[in-house]
Design an enzyme around this catalytic site. Structure first.
Site, PDB file in Angstrom:
ATOM      1  N   GLU A  48       0.862  -1.178   0.000  1.00 20.99           N
ATOM      2  CA  GLU A  48       0.000   0.000   0.000  1.00 20.99           C
ATOM      3  C   GLU A  48       0.898   1.228   0.000  1.00 20.99           C
ATOM      4  O   GLU A  48       1.744   1.394   0.883  1.00 20.99           O
ATOM      5  CB  GLU A  48      -0.925   0.015   1.224  1.00 20.99           C
ATOM      6  CG  GLU A  48      -2.070  -0.973   1.119  1.00 20.99           C
ATOM      7  CD  GLU A  48      -3.061  -0.867   2.273  1.00 20.99           C
ATOM      8  OE1 GLU A  48      -2.845  -0.044   3.185  1.00 20.99           O
ATOM      9  OE2 GLU A  48      -4.051  -1.610   2.267  1.00 20.99           O
ATOM     10  N   ASP A  97      -5.768   9.921   9.037  1.00 23.97           N
ATOM     11  CA  ASP A  97      -4.408   9.542   9.410  1.00 23.97           C
ATOM     12  C   ASP A  97      -4.023  10.120  10.760  1.00 23.97           C
ATOM     13  O   ASP A  97      -4.322  11.275  11.068  1.00 23.97           O
ATOM     14  CB  ASP A  97      -3.405  10.024   8.357  1.00 23.97           C
ATOM     15  CG  ASP A  97      -3.615   9.352   7.015  1.00 23.97           C
ATOM     16  OD1 ASP A  97      -4.121   8.220   7.014  1.00 23.97           O
ATOM     17  OD2 ASP A  97      -3.278   9.954   5.974  1.00 23.97           O
TER      18      ASP A  97
END
Length: 272
Positions: A49, A60
């Site tokens: 990824e 995030d």
């Protein structure tokens, strides 16, 4: 069959689980990512990824946010991310690469590179670069039917996040458009937060599998071989991101790839 589906099929036939590391493209050095990706494959990664840096990454945690900020400062935008995939593909034509990020860079790319035919310039260019899948955090499944079809037409998969708070109806919506695998976020909150509750994950996966027929990867909170092995007993894949970012962030340029390789080799050994 997409490269992701083929990888999971092969692993299943071997009785093995997928190891999926996440790194931010262009971090910690603008030019290190292709080398880093090859080192992660050598260390046992089955799928990579690759984070697309974005200025407002809502899902995030601080570790990956800071990595994204550094990558942006290093001049890494979506076009450069595709260049990185292209460079990786020049030596590796088998390991699937999934781009993980947000809608804004993809939509800006399409506006900037708009084609007369009206087709998605991003989908065309991502496929040509060798991308295998997209995980766009802020694309809800009910708005992705056309996008998913365009990706599949180019041999790419659309991957979605599921969370402890996901309802059965949301899982069913995801199941209608997801391919490749789904990514179960094992913790509430942002990346890198909290402590992993393996029993809670184990209880959730049968619910997910009632709806979703593609493999299920689990991430957020997996930081070492012990937790990775525990999760691998119930999941089809183990996803590790924040820990790798932390390990490489202060390394000199010539040590980045080796540090990631050695960490993943330890995880791979535990999984197998």
């Amino acid at each position: 069959m997409s490269r992701i589906a083929a990888t999971f099929s092969q692993l299943k036939s071997q009785g093995r689980k997928a190891l999926i590391p996440y790194v931010t493209a262009g971090f910690p050095f603008a030019d290190v990512t292709p080398e880093l990706m090859h080192a992660m494959v050598a260390g046992g990664a089955d799928v990579i990824e690759l984070g697309v840096p974005f200025s407002d990454p809502s899902a995030d945690g601080p570790v990956i946010q800071q990595a994204g900020e550094k990558a942006l400062a290093n001049g890494i935008g979506l076009a450069k991310v595709l260049d990185i995939v292209r460079a990786f593909r020049s030596q590796d034509n088998t390991t699937p690469v999934v781009l993980m990020g947000y809608a804004n860079p993809v939509e800006r790319y399409d506006i900037k590179h708009r084609q007369a035919s009206g087709d998605s310039a991003f989908v065309r260019d991502a496929a040509a670069a060798g991308v295998d899948g997209m995980l766009i955090v802020d694309y809800p499944p009910e708005e992705c039917v056309e996008f998913a079809a365009r990706l599949r037409a180019h041999g790419m998969d659309l991957i979605f996040l599921l969370a402890p708070t996901s309802t059965d109806s949301r899982m069913a919506q995801v199941a209608e458009v997801a391919s490749g695998y789904v990514y179960y976020v094992s913790l509430k909150g942002v990346t890198g937060s909290g402590a992993l509750d393996v029993e809670a994950v184990e209880a959730m996966l049968p619910r997910i599998r009632q709806h979703v027929k593609v493999p299920v990867g689990v991430g957020f909170g997996i930081r070492d071989a012990v937790t990775a092995k525990a999760i691998s007993k119930v999941a089809d894949a183990v996803v590790i991101g924040s820990k790798i970012i932390q390990l490489i962030e202060n390394q000199p340029r010539d040590k980045v790839a080796a540090v990631a390789h050695d960490f993943l080799k330890e995880i791979r050994t535990a999984l197998d």
